[in-house]
Design a protein around this motif. Structure first.
Motif, PDB file in Angstrom:
ATOM      1  N   LEU A 216       0.564  -3.019  -0.571  1.00  0.00           N
ATOM      2  CA  LEU A 216       2.006  -2.958  -0.840  1.00  0.00           C
ATOM      3  C   LEU A 216       2.392  -1.620  -1.464  1.00  0.00           C
ATOM      4  O   LEU A 216       3.452  -1.057  -1.160  1.00  0.00           O
ATOM      5  CB  LEU A 216       2.405  -4.114  -1.758  1.00  0.00           C
ATOM      6  N   ALA A 217       1.505  -1.090  -2.338  1.00  0.00           N
ATOM      7  CA  ALA A 217       1.762   0.215  -2.939  1.00  0.00           C
ATOM      8  C   ALA A 217       1.796   1.296  -1.864  1.00  0.00           C
ATOM      9  O   ALA A 217       2.600   2.242  -1.934  1.00  0.00           O
ATOM     10  CB  ALA A 217       0.694   0.534  -3.979  1.00  0.00           C
ATOM     11  N   GLY A 218       0.908   1.168  -0.863  1.00  0.00           N
ATOM     12  CA  GLY A 218       0.902   2.129   0.224  1.00  0.00           C
ATOM     13  C   GLY A 218       2.210   2.121   0.993  1.00  0.00           C
ATOM     14  O   GLY A 218       2.752   3.173   1.341  1.00  0.00           O
ATOM     15  N   VAL A 219       2.743   0.924   1.256  1.00  0.00           N
ATOM     16  CA  VAL A 219       4.027   0.801   1.951  1.00  0.00           C
ATOM     17  C   VAL A 219       5.132   1.488   1.148  1.00  0.00           C
ATOM     18  O   VAL A 219       6.006   2.160   1.703  1.00  0.00           O
ATOM     19  CB  VAL A 219       4.367  -0.689   2.176  1.00  0.00           C
ATOM     20  N   TRP A 220       5.088   1.317  -0.176  1.00  0.00           N
ATOM     21  CA  TRP A 220       6.114   1.915  -1.044  1.00  0.00           C
ATOM     22  C   TRP A 220       5.940   3.427  -1.149  1.00  0.00           C
ATOM     23  O   TRP A 220       6.893   4.194  -1.046  1.00  0.00           O
ATOM     24  CB  TRP A 220       6.025   1.267  -2.423  1.00  0.00           C
ATOM     25  N   LEU A 221       4.690   3.875  -1.339  1.00  0.00           N
ATOM     26  CA  LEU A 221       4.438   5.300  -1.570  1.00  0.00           C
ATOM     27  C   LEU A 221       4.629   6.165  -0.330  1.00  0.00           C
ATOM     28  O   LEU A 221       5.059   7.312  -0.435  1.00  0.00           O
ATOM     29  CB  LEU A 221       3.007   5.495  -2.100  1.00  0.00           C
ATOM     30  N   VAL A 222       4.297   5.618   0.836  1.00  0.00           N
ATOM     31  CA  VAL A 222       4.336   6.436   2.043  1.00  0.00           C
ATOM     32  C   VAL A 222       5.753   6.947   2.325  1.00  0.00           C
ATOM     33  O   VAL A 222       5.935   7.947   3.016  1.00  0.00           O
ATOM     34  CB  VAL A 222       3.788   5.629   3.252  1.00  0.00           C
ATOM     35  N   ARG A 223       6.760   6.270   1.778  1.00  0.00           N
ATOM     36  CA  ARG A 223       8.148   6.677   1.974  1.00  0.00           C
ATOM     37  C   ARG A 223       8.648   7.610   0.875  1.00  0.00           C
ATOM     38  O   ARG A 223       9.774   8.081   0.930  1.00  0.00           O
ATOM     39  CB  ARG A 223       9.044   5.438   2.013  1.00  0.00           C
ATOM     40  N   ARG A 224       7.797   7.866  -0.147  1.00  0.00           N
ATOM     41  CA  ARG A 224       8.293   8.578  -1.313  1.00  0.00           C
ATOM     42  C   ARG A 224       7.483   9.819  -1.711  1.00  0.00           C
ATOM     43  O   ARG A 224       7.917  10.568  -2.572  1.00  0.00           O
ATOM     44  CB  ARG A 224       8.343   7.615  -2.516  1.00  0.00           C
ATOM     45  N   VAL A 225       6.323  10.018  -1.121  1.00  0.00           N
ATOM     46  CA  VAL A 225       5.514  11.174  -1.491  1.00  0.00           C
ATOM     47  C   VAL A 225       5.379  12.109  -0.301  1.00  0.00           C
ATOM     48  O   VAL A 225       5.640  11.738   0.840  1.00  0.00           O
ATOM     49  CB  VAL A 225       4.102  10.739  -1.967  1.00  0.00           C
TER      50      VAL A 225
END
Length: 250
Positions: A216-225
């Motif tokens: 879930l963190a990957g889903v969130w981070l991939v759009r923000r980093v």
């Protein structure tokens, strides 16, 4: 034996599972760093055995989500080669010392990192848009070998599949089902190597709760980093770890 009370083991294992989760969550490819990273503190075969149940658990989500969108012809061509590759890698692992496995795992990590960094800079692997069946079998064989040793079967799979330019959902679904099947094919090999010990399965169970939140963190981070810089950092780290494993093996 997995050292469940060793803080270095727990740190490496936790980071390895975190990377697997981020990979499943959108940072495709960085999960290949997990096994080499864990192999810095335990043997390569132990590291791969501990990661395998976690990979199988993570596969469930992808297979369920894309169970209706996959290319049967690709799986029919590639999975027999992958099964043979797993068998060959098992024979290799069962007959060589730990040092040889370190060299093999380090070599795969180095090649994976160099290829990834090269492609990140615009490089391409030449392959026909409609490759012959024997080429698909050969890439399945290569994927089985690298997946059995390092859980790093993506590059050979992609060399055969990506030039076919499948629609997005068909590509993702075929990838999910191919590697889910491949991970189950690896189970008998690790059983034969005696690696599904109580300690290893306990380590997998302890690490399992990290898998879903990290996805879930990957889903969130991939759009923000900045994904390009993140990938570059991971691949350079993989290159260094690969060199270290080869050095230790030698």
């Amino acid at each position: 034996m997995a050292r469940l009370h060793d803080p270095w083991f727990l740190a490496a294992a936790g980071l390895a599972v975190l990377l697997l989760g981020l990979s499943k969550g959108g940072f495709v490819g960085i999960g290949a760093l997990g096994t080499p990273l864990l192999a810095l503190v335990i043997s390569p075969v132990e590291a791969a055995a501990i990661m395998l149940p976690i990979l199988i658990a993570q596969d469930v989500v992808g297979v369920w989500a894309f169970r209706r969108t996959w290319d049967r012809s690709i799986l029919v061509i590639m999975l027999p080669g992958a099964a043979l590759g797993v068998a060959l890698a098992y024979l290799f692992a069962s007959r060589v010392p730990e040092a040889a496995m370190q060299i093999a795992l380090g070599g795969i990590s180095i090649l994976f990192a160099i290829r990834s960094l090269w492609m990140q800079r615009g490089g391409r692997v030449p392959a026909p848009a409609n490759p012959p069946r024997w080429f698909g079998f050969a890439m399945g064989l290569a994927s089985g070998i690298t997946s059995q040793i390092a859980h790093a079967g993506q590059p050979p799979f992609q060399i055969y599949v990506l030039p076919r330019r499948l629609p997005r959902d068909l590509l993702v679904g075929t990838t999910a089902i191919f590697f889910a099947a491949l991970n189950w094919i690896k189970v008998p090999a690790y059983l034969a190597l005696g690696q599904f010990t109580r300690a290893h399965l306990l380590a997998s169970l302890i690490l399992m709760p990290i898998a879903i939140p990290s996805t879930l963190a990957g889903v969130w981070l991939v759009r923000r980093v900045n994904a390009e810089r993140f990938y570059a950092l991971i691949y350079w780290l993989m290159l260094l770890i690969g060199v270290k494993l080869v050095y230790d093996g030698i």
